[in-house]
Design a protein around this motif. Structure first.
Motif: not given
Length: 324
Positions: A144-150, A171-190
């Motif tokens: 499940i990917v949630k694109p960036l919601l302002e 596996y769960y990662a938070i994008g904060y201000s980054v749109d995870i739906s546009l990523l092609s590399i794994q989010p950082p562990s932090w």
């Protein structure tokens, strides 16, 4: 029981009521958490691994149902992907966890989901079905990917029901201000967090499908052609399934599950003429479609452009349209 006399302490088992004919319970725990949709977050990715024992029998998965307890009705945009894997976990710690890149999975849903207030099932009818072959004994990854919601909505409570499992099966990662739906590399562990559960879900599974298979050969000598792209697209409003595969070294291809209906089958590869044909799939039919392709021989076009006086004209744009 351990004793015919002492029946022990009664246990409580969570289960679903009111399932429809094609719906199957996968997991049914009642551990409340923000997972998997994380309504208060701006952008997230949540991936969970389900075992063959949980997914169950072979079939085309056409919908997913999650279960929530929400304070208000809200709507948000999500993308849902699925794939099979031989992995049992994403890792042992957040530092060595490895995600499943959603770009390599099949996109099944892309749109808005309405989350009604109260205790409800949230059923998501998928844009594309996902075929699961129980004989493969493979695990399934649901992403499940949630694109960036302002401005994420304020929802309280915002609970979804989950099932406690052993090992890192989410596996769960938070994008904060980054749109995870546009990523092609794994989010950082932090940006990740440990989740000891997987979502409790029900799937709708269809078994009234047919299949398509065949061999693609060369017209000149009947030799098999590998790496031919076979694309199946719906014709008409009665079907919506789209599938793509490629031929193997023997020219063979297989699409194991197609819902009944009419489709356009396209066979293509560079240096070969493209072949298209309409097919009709019926329930439990194993349709065989063998295809013969010709080489697309290149043709050289040359010439000279002049004006009325016979003078050469420089910089003329030449456009060729049509098909082979």
């Amino acid at each position: 029981h351990t004793s015919a006399v002492d029946l022990g302490v009664p246990t409580t088992v969570s289960a679903y009521s009111g399932l429809q004919a094609n719906q199957v319970s996968v997991t049914s725990g009642d551990e409340a958490a923000d997972q998997a949709f994380e309504l208060s977050r701006s952008s997230i990715i949540s991936q969970s691994i389900y075992t063959p024992e949980e997914i169950g029998s072979t079939g085309l998965i056409t919908s997913l149902s999650y279960f929530g307890n929400l304070g208000v009705t809200t709507t948000a945009n999500y993308k849902i992907y699925m794939s099979v894997t031989n992995r049992d976990t994403f890792g042992t710690t957040l530092d060595n966890a490895v995600w499943e890149f959603f770009g390599n999975q099949k996109l099944l849903f892309d749109g808005d989901i309405e989350f009604p207030a109260g205790r409800n099932a949230i059923t998501i009818d998928l844009d594309q079905p996902f075929y699961y072959d129980a004989n493969s004994n493979e695990n399934v990854v649901i992403t499940i990917v949630k694109p960036l919601l302002e401005n994420p909505p304020a929802v309280n409570p915002r609970q979804f029901y989950n099932t406690t499992v052993e090992g890192m099966r989410t596996y769960y990662a938070i994008g904060y201000s980054v749109d995870i739906s546009l990523l092609s590399i794994q989010p950082p562990s932090w940006s990740t967090a440990e989740v000891p559960t997987i979502p409790s879900i029900v799937v709708e599974k269809r078994t009234d499908y047919g299949s398509l298979a065949g061999i693609v050969t060369l017209f000149d000598d009947d030799s098999p052609i590998d790496e031919i792209t076979v694309t199946i697209t719906p014709e008409g409003s009665a079907t919506y399934q789209t599938e793509t595969t490629i031929t193997n070294a023997s020219g063979e291809y297989t699409i194991p599950a197609l819902m009944p209906g009419t489709y356009l089958a396209t066979f293509s590869k560079d240096t070969f003429n493209t072949f298209e044909t309409s097919i009709t799939i019926t329930e439990n039919e194993a349709l065989i479609l063998d295809v013969v392709l010709n080489n697309a021989n290149p043709i050289v076009i040359s010439g000279t452009v002049t004006d009325a006086a016979g003078n050469a004209i420089e910089g003329v744009t030449f456009t060729l349209s049509g098909y082979s």
